[in-house]
Enzyme design. Sequence first.
Site, mmCIF file in Angstrom:
data_model
loop_
_atom_site.group_PDB
_atom_site.id
_atom_site.type_symbol
_atom_site.label_atom_id
_atom_site.label_comp_id
_atom_site.label_asym_id
_atom_site.label_seq_id
_atom_site.Cartn_x
_atom_site.Cartn_y
_atom_site.Cartn_z
ATOM 1 N N LYS A 240 0.815 -1.219 0.000
ATOM 2 C CA LYS A 240 0.000 0.000 0.000
ATOM 3 C C LYS A 240 0.847 1.267 0.000
ATOM 4 O O LYS A 240 0.322 2.369 -0.146
ATOM 5 C CB LYS A 240 -0.954 -0.016 1.191
ATOM 6 C CG LYS A 240 -2.003 -1.109 1.089
ATOM 7 C CD LYS A 240 -2.860 -1.210 2.325
ATOM 8 C CE LYS A 240 -3.958 -2.254 2.140
ATOM 9 N NZ LYS A 240 -3.448 -3.611 1.878
ATOM 10 N N ARG B 278 -14.257 1.804 -0.040
ATOM 11 C CA ARG B 278 -14.196 2.728 1.093
ATOM 12 C C ARG B 278 -13.041 3.705 0.930
ATOM 13 O O ARG B 278 -12.123 3.456 0.143
ATOM 14 C CB ARG B 278 -14.040 1.938 2.392
ATOM 15 C CG ARG B 278 -15.225 1.055 2.718
ATOM 16 C CD ARG B 278 -14.925 0.122 3.879
ATOM 17 N NE ARG B 278 -13.854 -0.818 3.556
ATOM 18 C CZ ARG B 278 -13.465 -1.806 4.343
ATOM 19 N NH1 ARG B 278 -14.031 -1.959 5.537
ATOM 20 N NH2 ARG B 278 -12.501 -2.618 3.978
#
Length: 391
Positions: free
Chosen positions: A164, A295
Amino acid sequence: MPNKILKRLRLHAEPAMVPDATESHLPEAVRDLYAHRCVLITGAGGSIGSELSRQIARLGASRLLLLDRDENSIFEIHRELADQEHTNRIVPLVGDIGDRVLLRHVFAEHRPDIVLHAAAHKHVAVMEANSSEAVLNNVIGTRNLAETAMQFAAERFLMVSSDKAVCPASVMGATKRVAELLLQTFGTFSRETRFCSVRFGNVIGTRGSVIPIFLRQIRERKPITITDARMTRYFMSLAQAVHLVLQASVLGRDGEIYALKMNAPIRITELAERLIRMSGLRPHSDIPVHFVGIRPGEKLHEQLWHEDSNISNTEFAAVYRITEADLPGGLAESQIHILERLASERRDSEVVEYLRSLPIDYGSEHRAPVPQVSHTGEIKTASAGLVVVRE
């Protein structure tokens, strides 16, 4: 039942991939590095930290320092290892890497040779709502630990990073990318401490990972919730994660970044359906699958490196070295101070804006390429094999 299903999950890897993380399978260079050395593990109570602790204890470290802010986790791993090893070799330490005084005390008393930094805030959704805390732990805590390691001339320092961190879309990813750049900066001028980072995908079965969540929803006969039908993720076993850390710690220098030769990413919907079948139920009938939308902070597809990075082999067949083609010139000390001040004052929105201003591609329009899907439904990429979850 959930544990049995986890054991039945298989990541079918290329021949170069590592076997189970047992001492007998570890390269001689790894065994030589850790034998008779003092090793500090941060986040030692977590899934990866505790497994690292088990493996290194078996490698004959002279002293193993287990540091975590969670007293209960440290109690459990210390008790487990103390039952197997000489108690005076295992040192339980409850504390926070944000505490410079504590870190200096630990280093002054124990003089660790090797630091394995696994402590981090890692949950994307939670850190989106706690951006200041993400900075204080993932960035400032890493800086404190790295500076203390240099001050006391630790030989090696490895940080567990994340996929990430590549073109981050989340606060968590952005803070891990800043931490990577910090270690690259330290690595260029440190004469005694060798710094490096390793990037992970999702580790199967760890706390908060998607598979235990799905298994709990199945057990409770609740719908499985997935953000998007197209979403894919990289997965690795805990054994592979531990091997990556141990091997990269032998290689690491100059702030380099390493990654495991991963299987291809798997579509999350496919994973959920297989887990339902492995539980003896029918997907979309016995257990519905609901798509709830992406999200904040999430991406459809993660990547282990930028597309223009140079990926090279290392002396370990399962480990890649990542060299970025357009490496930023590092982060100025003044930038880290500003980030620290904003986070210390809990100015969350300003923390996010300042992170976006740094040269880390946070919130950029660049996105990971969409993986190709074979006729069997398995997902392929140009640089990896296949992920298959067999029943």
